[in-house]
Design a protein around this motif. Structure first.
Motif, PDB file in Angstrom:
ATOM      1  N   GLU A  87      -0.832   4.799  -1.247  1.00  0.00           N
ATOM      2  CA  GLU A  87      -1.984   4.897  -0.349  1.00  0.00           C
ATOM      3  C   GLU A  87      -1.552   5.392   1.028  1.00  0.00           C
ATOM      4  O   GLU A  87      -0.403   5.216   1.432  1.00  0.00           O
ATOM      5  CB  GLU A  87      -2.643   3.525  -0.199  1.00  0.00           C
ATOM      6  CG  GLU A  87      -3.221   2.968  -1.481  1.00  0.00           C
ATOM      7  CD  GLU A  87      -3.818   1.590  -1.299  1.00  0.00           C
ATOM      8  OE1 GLU A  87      -4.374   1.316  -0.215  1.00  0.00           O
ATOM      9  OE2 GLU A  87      -3.725   0.791  -2.244  1.00  0.00           O
ATOM     10  N   LYS A 123       0.828  -1.210   0.000  1.00  0.00           N
ATOM     11  CA  LYS A 123       0.000   0.000   0.000  1.00  0.00           C
ATOM     12  C   LYS A 123       0.864   1.263   0.000  1.00  0.00           C
ATOM     13  O   LYS A 123       0.542   2.241  -0.681  1.00  0.00           O
ATOM     14  CB  LYS A 123      -0.940  -0.006   1.208  1.00  0.00           C
ATOM     15  CG  LYS A 123      -2.060  -1.014   1.073  1.00  0.00           C
ATOM     16  CD  LYS A 123      -2.951  -1.020   2.293  1.00  0.00           C
ATOM     17  CE  LYS A 123      -4.077  -2.035   2.118  1.00  0.00           C
ATOM     18  NZ  LYS A 123      -4.914  -2.128   3.310  1.00  0.00           N
ATOM     19  N   GLN A 125       2.770   7.638   3.964  1.00  0.00           N
ATOM     20  CA  GLN A 125       2.310   7.837   2.589  1.00  0.00           C
ATOM     21  C   GLN A 125       3.485   8.214   1.706  1.00  0.00           C
ATOM     22  O   GLN A 125       4.304   9.069   2.078  1.00  0.00           O
ATOM     23  CB  GLN A 125       1.229   8.898   2.499  1.00  0.00           C
ATOM     24  CG  GLN A 125       0.595   8.963   1.130  1.00  0.00           C
ATOM     25  CD  GLN A 125      -0.704   9.738   1.125  1.00  0.00           C
ATOM     26  OE1 GLN A 125      -0.876  10.674   1.899  1.00  0.00           O
ATOM     27  NE2 GLN A 125      -1.612   9.359   0.268  1.00  0.00           N
TER      28      GLN A 125
END
Length: 76
Positions: free
Chosen positions: A58, A53, A73
């Motif tokens: 994300e 991720k 992030q």
């Protein structure tokens, strides 16, 4: 430990600490910390999921990878 030379891992990640402070780390440095904190068989799948991720850009809640209160992030 050897240097990471894989270009796919050569990016920066915004790391928001529980106190709200934002620090920026190279992904491979963050990966070292995540591996150290999630080195048991029961945590490996969550680690892979979180790392996938982060690489995808994300916003990741650190609780899933044993970093409660942190968020991660990828820097665009």
């Amino acid at each position: 430990m050897s240097k990471v030379t894989d270009e796919a891992l050569n990016f920066y990640v915004n790391c928001v600490k529980p106190n709200g402070e934002v620090v920026v780390h190279k992904y491979h440095k963050l990966l070292d910390v995540l591996i150290e904190r999630n080195n048991s068989a029961t945590k490996v799948m969550a680690l892979f999921d979180c790392c996938d991720k982060i690489k995808a850009g994300e916003l990741v809640d650190g609780e899933a990878c044993n970093m409660k209160g942190f968020t991660f992030q990828r820097v665009a």
